[in-house]
Design a protein around this motif. Structure first.
Motif, short mmCIF file in Angstrom:
data_model
loop_
_atom_site.label_atom_id
_atom_site.label_comp_id
_atom_site.label_asym_id
_atom_site.label_seq_id
_atom_site.Cartn_x
_atom_site.Cartn_y
_atom_site.Cartn_z
N SER A 153 -40.67 10.84 -23.16
CA SER A 153 -40.34 12.18 -23.62
C SER A 153 -40.94 13.25 -22.72
CB SER A 153 -40.79 12.35 -25.07
OG SER A 153 -40.13 13.44 -25.65
N TYR A 157 -40.60 14.01 -18.75
CA TYR A 157 -40.19 15.35 -18.29
C TYR A 157 -41.05 15.76 -17.10
CZ TYR A 157 -38.68 20.28 -19.13
OH TYR A 157 -38.14 21.54 -19.05
N ILE A 176 -35.71 10.33 -23.66
CA ILE A 176 -35.28 11.69 -23.36
C ILE A 176 -34.55 12.24 -24.58
CG2 ILE A 176 -33.91 13.12 -21.77
CD1 ILE A 176 -34.28 10.89 -19.69
N HIS A 230 -32.88 19.94 -26.08
CA HIS A 230 -32.49 18.66 -25.49
C HIS A 230 -31.70 18.88 -24.19
CE1 HIS A 230 -30.36 14.50 -26.05
NE2 HIS A 230 -31.38 14.43 -25.21
N ARG A 231 -30.79 19.84 -24.20
CA ARG A 231 -30.01 20.14 -23.00
C ARG A 231 -30.91 20.61 -21.87
NH1 ARG A 231 -28.80 24.67 -21.10
NH2 ARG A 231 -29.16 25.79 -23.06
N ILE A 234 -32.60 17.54 -20.44
CA ILE A 234 -31.69 16.75 -19.62
C ILE A 234 -31.44 17.42 -18.27
CG2 ILE A 234 -29.31 15.92 -19.44
CD1 ILE A 234 -29.35 15.59 -22.50
N LYS A 238 -32.29 15.79 -14.60
CA LYS A 238 -31.23 15.63 -13.60
C LYS A 238 -31.60 16.37 -12.31
CE LYS A 238 -27.17 14.90 -16.54
NZ LYS A 238 -25.87 15.45 -16.97
N VAL A 247 -26.30 7.62 -14.16
CA VAL A 247 -25.70 8.25 -15.34
C VAL A 247 -24.37 7.60 -15.68
CG1 VAL A 247 -24.87 10.41 -16.31
CG2 VAL A 247 -26.85 10.42 -14.80
N PHE A 254 -29.69 9.47 -22.10
CA PHE A 254 -30.30 10.68 -22.66
C PHE A 254 -30.27 10.68 -24.19
CE2 PHE A 254 -28.27 12.16 -18.59
CZ PHE A 254 -29.45 12.16 -17.86
N SER A 255 -30.24 9.48 -24.77
CA SER A 255 -30.11 9.36 -26.22
C SER A 255 -31.43 9.32 -26.96
CB SER A 255 -29.31 8.09 -26.56
OG SER A 255 -30.07 6.93 -26.20
#
Length: 326
Positions: A153, A157, A176, A230-231, A234, A238, A247, A254-255
């Motif tokens: 997590s 990051y 993630i 969350h976005r 992600i 990326k 991907v 990303f679940s």
């Protein structure tokens, strides 16, 4: 007359006994007070001794650190435990450590040794941004994230901001996703027969109150907050990992799932398998490791724990927990 004399004698003896008892009790109280004073004195003396010893040996420790940094070395920064304000893995501590490592001309490379389940998206984002900024300013110094037991997590990051990520084959990597937890006590309140009274000046001010029924529009709004966080998570991953992420064909990436280090390697979440000593010796080329992790004093740690504990209990009492990267 004889009876009166005997009565007076008895009363006199009784008075003397009470005075003697009173004097004994008073002497005991005074002795206890003296014992307490001496106890306080010796405790204070011990404190002053320890404080003096710390003041005496701190320059020696600093000298030893300076001596260790006199040669080319690998800088080590620990990211351990929950990533949150007032914790050892706070953005303030990690960023200060990073700046010190980058500013040392003898630093040949930097290792972020990560063992964390994640935490605050804000704190993780601060560290992520600072790693990328410092990398741009000091292009010659590479940053390597090394995940030990877990880098999940918010910890992942941070790792995604590094030049490369290493992990053990059994490390736990990924997760993630974003979570926010609370409780619902509506049915309990009804069964107990307790009436909840809350007064607000905004229509949705108490929308996270665990003692009131959920409303569909408020639940939808809160989900949008989590989706936005969350976005952002992600997008940052990326940006940090680029084309190394597999991907295509892996929508579960990303679940919020977590993988072993070996599985993470196949998914492009990590670059290679290896430990901190391996990276220092074989990748950076400076086997001497100097720890730059900012350390709190015992008093600071106690104060932070006390403050965090109070804040946590208030949050639990209110039934609210903010978004967490997990």
């Amino acid at each position: 007359m004889a009876d009166e004399w005997k009565t007076a004698s008895a009363e006199g003896a009784e008075g003397k006994s009470w005075k003697l008892l009173e004097a004994t009790l008073l002497a005991g109280v005074q002795e206890q007070r003296r014992a307490r004073r001496w106890g306080i004195f010796f405790k204070l003396l011990t404190f002053l001794y320890l404080f003096g010893a710390l003041a005496l040996f701190s320059p020696m420790l600093d000298f030893q650190k300076s001596a260790a940094r006199s040669a080319s070395h690998t800088a080590l920064i620990e990211v351990r435990g929950v990533i949150a304000d007032q914790e050892s893995a706070s953005a303030d501590n990690i960023v200060s450590s990073l700046r010190a490592a980058f500013e040392d001309p003898k630093t040949k490379g930097i290792i972020l040794r990560i063992n964390s389940p994640g935490g605050s998206p804000v704190q993780s984002g601060y560290i992520y941004d600072e790693v990328r900024r410092l990398r741009a300013e000091h292009a010659a110094v590479k940053v390597y994230a090394v995940i030990t037991d877990i880098g999940a997590s918010g910890a992942y990051y941070i790792a995604s901001a590094a030049d490369e990520i290493y992990a053990d084959k059994s490390s736990l990597v990924g997760s993630i996703g974003v979570t926010a937890a609370s409780f619902g006590f509506v049915d309990v309140m009804q069964k107990v027969g307790v009436e909840r009274r809350v007064y607000t000046s905004g229509e949705h001010k108490a929308f996270l109150d665990p003692f009131q029924p959920q409303k569909a529009d408020e639940t939808q709004f809160w989900q949008s907050v989590l989706n936005t966080t969350h976005r952002q998570f992600i997008d940052s991953v990326k940006q940090g990992r680029g084309d190394r992420l597999k991907v295509e064909g892996h929508p579960e990436l990303f679940s919020g799932l977590v993988w072993s280090g070996e599985q993470a390697l196949a998914l492009g979440l990590v670059d290679k398998l290896g430990s901190s000593s391996y990276v220092a010796r074989e990748v950076i080329g400076a086997k001497e490791i100097v720890d730059y992790t900012q350390q709190d004093t015992p008093f600071d740690r106690f104060a932070k724990k006390l403050g965090a504990s109070v804040a946590e209990h208030v949050a639990i009492w209110a039934g609210f927990s903010g978004p967490t990267l997990r």
